[in-house]
Design a protein around this motif. Sequence first.
Motif, PDB file in Angstrom:
ATOM      1  N   LEU A 101       0.835  -1.201   0.000  1.00  0.00           N
ATOM      2  CA  LEU A 101       0.000   0.000   0.000  1.00  0.00           C
ATOM      3  C   LEU A 101       0.867   1.248   0.000  1.00  0.00           C
ATOM      4  N   LEU A 102       1.927   1.228   0.818  1.00  0.00           N
ATOM      5  CA  LEU A 102       2.813   2.386   0.910  1.00  0.00           C
ATOM      6  C   LEU A 102       3.521   2.659  -0.412  1.00  0.00           C
ATOM      7  N   THR A 103       3.913   1.591  -1.118  1.00  0.00           N
ATOM      8  CA  THR A 103       4.643   1.788  -2.371  1.00  0.00           C
ATOM      9  C   THR A 103       3.806   2.571  -3.386  1.00  0.00           C
ATOM     10  N   LEU A 104       2.514   2.252  -3.458  1.00  0.00           N
ATOM     11  CA  LEU A 104       1.655   2.978  -4.401  1.00  0.00           C
ATOM     12  C   LEU A 104       1.404   4.411  -3.946  1.00  0.00           C
ATOM     13  N   LEU A 105       1.367   4.645  -2.640  1.00  0.00           N
ATOM     14  CA  LEU A 105       1.241   6.021  -2.154  1.00  0.00           C
ATOM     15  C   LEU A 105       2.461   6.839  -2.547  1.00  0.00           C
ATOM     16  N   VAL A 106       3.647   6.258  -2.380  1.00  0.00           N
ATOM     17  CA  VAL A 106       4.877   6.949  -2.791  1.00  0.00           C
ATOM     18  C   VAL A 106       4.856   7.199  -4.283  1.00  0.00           C
ATOM     19  N   TYR A 107       4.513   6.161  -5.036  1.00  0.00           N
ATOM     20  CA  TYR A 107       4.478   6.286  -6.497  1.00  0.00           C
ATOM     21  C   TYR A 107       3.516   7.382  -6.951  1.00  0.00           C
ATOM     22  N   SER A 108       2.266   7.315  -6.466  1.00  0.00           N
ATOM     23  CA  SER A 108       1.254   8.252  -6.954  1.00  0.00           C
ATOM     24  C   SER A 108       1.564   9.678  -6.544  1.00  0.00           C
ATOM     25  N   GLY A 109       2.043   9.865  -5.302  1.00  0.00           N
ATOM     26  CA  GLY A 109       2.342  11.216  -4.838  1.00  0.00           C
ATOM     27  C   GLY A 109       3.433  11.884  -5.640  1.00  0.00           C
ATOM     28  N   PHE A 110       4.527  11.177  -5.861  1.00  0.00           N
ATOM     29  CA  PHE A 110       5.647  11.795  -6.572  1.00  0.00           C
ATOM     30  C   PHE A 110       5.434  11.820  -8.088  1.00  0.00           C
ATOM     31  N   THR A 111       4.527  10.968  -8.587  1.00  0.00           N
ATOM     32  CA  THR A 111       4.154  11.082  -9.999  1.00  0.00           C
ATOM     33  C   THR A 111       3.376  12.373 -10.249  1.00  0.00           C
ATOM     34  N   VAL A 112       2.483  12.725  -9.303  1.00  0.00           N
ATOM     35  CA  VAL A 112       1.767  14.002  -9.412  1.00  0.00           C
ATOM     36  C   VAL A 112       2.748  15.165  -9.386  1.00  0.00           C
ATOM     37  N   LEU A 113       3.705  15.110  -8.464  1.00  0.00           N
ATOM     38  CA  LEU A 113       4.700  16.179  -8.388  1.00  0.00           C
ATOM     39  C   LEU A 113       5.567  16.215  -9.655  1.00  0.00           C
ATOM     40  N   SER A 114       5.834  15.046 -10.242  1.00  0.00           N
ATOM     41  CA  SER A 114       6.580  15.022 -11.512  1.00  0.00           C
ATOM     42  C   SER A 114       5.807  15.755 -12.602  1.00  0.00           C
ATOM     43  N   ALA A 115       4.487  15.527 -12.642  1.00  0.00           N
ATOM     44  CA  ALA A 115       3.658  16.191 -13.646  1.00  0.00           C
ATOM     45  C   ALA A 115       3.625  17.702 -13.453  1.00  0.00           C
ATOM     46  N   LEU A 116       3.844  18.145 -12.217  1.00  0.00           N
ATOM     47  CA  LEU A 116       3.808  19.588 -11.917  1.00  0.00           C
ATOM     48  C   LEU A 116       5.188  20.223 -11.917  1.00  0.00           C
ATOM     49  N   SER A 117       6.215  19.464 -12.276  1.00  0.00           N
ATOM     50  CA  SER A 117       7.595  19.965 -12.211  1.00  0.00           C
ATOM     51  C   SER A 117       7.761  21.242 -13.021  1.00  0.00           C
ATOM     52  N   PRO A 118       8.309  22.318 -12.414  1.00  0.00           N
ATOM     53  CA  PRO A 118       8.518  23.557 -13.158  1.00  0.00           C
ATOM     54  C   PRO A 118       9.762  23.536 -14.037  1.00  0.00           C
ATOM     55  N   LEU A 129      12.531  10.016  -6.459  1.00  0.00           N
ATOM     56  CA  LEU A 129      11.639   9.632  -5.365  1.00  0.00           C
ATOM     57  C   LEU A 129      10.532   8.692  -5.857  1.00  0.00           C
ATOM     58  N   THR A 130      10.047   8.915  -7.069  1.00  0.00           N
ATOM     59  CA  THR A 130       9.066   7.983  -7.649  1.00  0.00           C
ATOM     60  C   THR A 130       9.687   6.607  -7.828  1.00  0.00           C
ATOM     61  N   ALA A 131      10.936   6.573  -8.262  1.00  0.00           N
ATOM     62  CA  ALA A 131      11.624   5.300  -8.491  1.00  0.00           C
ATOM     63  C   ALA A 131      11.789   4.509  -7.205  1.00  0.00           C
ATOM     64  N   ILE A 132      11.906   5.193  -6.066  1.00  0.00           N
ATOM     65  CA  ILE A 132      11.980   4.476  -4.797  1.00  0.00           C
ATOM     66  C   ILE A 132      10.702   3.661  -4.591  1.00  0.00           C
ATOM     67  N   GLY A 133       9.548   4.264  -4.907  1.00  0.00           N
ATOM     68  CA  GLY A 133       8.285   3.541  -4.803  1.00  0.00           C
ATOM     69  C   GLY A 133       8.215   2.370  -5.760  1.00  0.00           C
ATOM     70  N   VAL A 134       8.719   2.553  -6.983  1.00  0.00           N
ATOM     71  CA  VAL A 134       8.716   1.465  -7.964  1.00  0.00           C
ATOM     72  C   VAL A 134       9.647   0.343  -7.519  1.00  0.00           C
ATOM     73  N   GLY A 135      10.831   0.698  -7.008  1.00  0.00           N
ATOM     74  CA  GLY A 135      11.752  -0.318  -6.514  1.00  0.00           C
ATOM     75  C   GLY A 135      11.170  -1.108  -5.364  1.00  0.00           C
TER      76      GLY A 135
END
Length: 463
Positions: A101-118, A129-135
């Motif tokens: 459950l935690l891995t998907l929370l890490v993945y989804s949270g940092f994927t959203v931040l990736s989409a918002l990257s300036p 940080l997203t890759a940590i969730g994938v690993g």
Amino acid sequence: MKISDNFNQGHAAASPALSVLDRLPWRPIHTRITLVLGLGWMLDAFEVNIVGSVLGVLQKLWHTTAEQTSLLVSAWLVGILVGALLFGYCADRFGRRRLFLLTLLVYSGFTVLSALSPGYYFFVVFRFLTAIGVGAEYSAVNAAIGELIPARHRGRAGAIVMNFWPLGSILAGLLTLYFINVLPASIGWRFAFALGAVIALFSIWARKALPESPHWLAAHGHHEAAAAVSAEIAGESVTALLPAEKPAARTLGFIAQLRELAGRHFGRLALGCLLDFSEAAGYYGLFALLPLVVLPHLHVGDEMVPWFFIIGNLGAAFGGLIAAAILDKAGRKITVTVFYLLAAASMIALGSATLTESTAGVLVAFTLANLCATGSWIAAYPTFSELFPTRMRATGIGFSVGFGRIGAAISPPLLVGVAHHMTIAAAFGLLASFWLIGVVAMIPWTIWGTEGKNRPLEGLAAD
């Protein structure tokens, strides 16, 4: 007749209730477990492939150099290594369910931040940080599959979950064609990442219904909870068959856990590391040579590149289905060895097709190579994942995956360098040799190692 009446008394290494679970027929709950874990694995593939699909767009938007692009790839691989090692241990310490459950929370949270990257540097940090969730997914999911599925179906179920990878790759390719080609480039890539995060949130909701591993619960002394989960899976009470007097597993620190793995289970850890190194070096090498060497050599236009990946991944899905079909029938040893050997041969065939400069021939050869490569690692993961004892299974998987990322890191620049400074044929010969590492690793295991087909996990650990 009660399921418990069918208990195989020959599997003495396992507690009676856990052996009952190993003897179950396939039930609807096993289908739900396989599909829910597979969906999360599909998202991991989506994440890996969507970055490769939008790199060209990001280079133009942010005016990045080739070195900056390679840094992004390196950050991703290091993140997977960290996630696999760290969260693998955490899955052994705190349980499978909490971690997947935690891995998907890490993945989804940092994927959203990736989409918002300036900008570029924010994107690198968020991808790491997203890759940590994938690993972390590699460790937690692969550990959970074998512990929730009956022994005679364990290899097939594990392979089916792994086969959601090419489905995620195909989804990434199709979304790239839409979001990048239809929407303005400056926002299309952001929508692609955001959609991945939305699907991940749905996966979190679905995973909440999955049970904790009864093997993990029993190993840590939670016998009443293990009995409850066993009853849920079996559809009948097995409480009386769980021995409350069985001691809980020792709780070791991270370094002590690795030390015991290397000391007491060195052969199994070496097999996992070498199989994962072989497939990671071969797989990432294949997907580096195709866009950076093969397609430019054929003068294939940028608009055609996604189709190579989409069609190639159809072959990958077929390879995964073959592995799933035969892993529990032919056995782990023969399936893994033959797939790695075929993968090595298919790399030579792709190199030969490239030298003929036939676009159609390369597409066919790449599809075949992807079929063999994907079948190889899909067969390998269930094979070495089931060999580690329950209390250190996720740690062993995580270490093997982390070691494999070394191969993923060195293979692409090495192969591209050989192709540019020597010959394309030499590059594909080296690529084939990466796959032969897996063949060499399987030879002593085939002779002296344990065959996991139809064996309970505790029995395998006791061998």
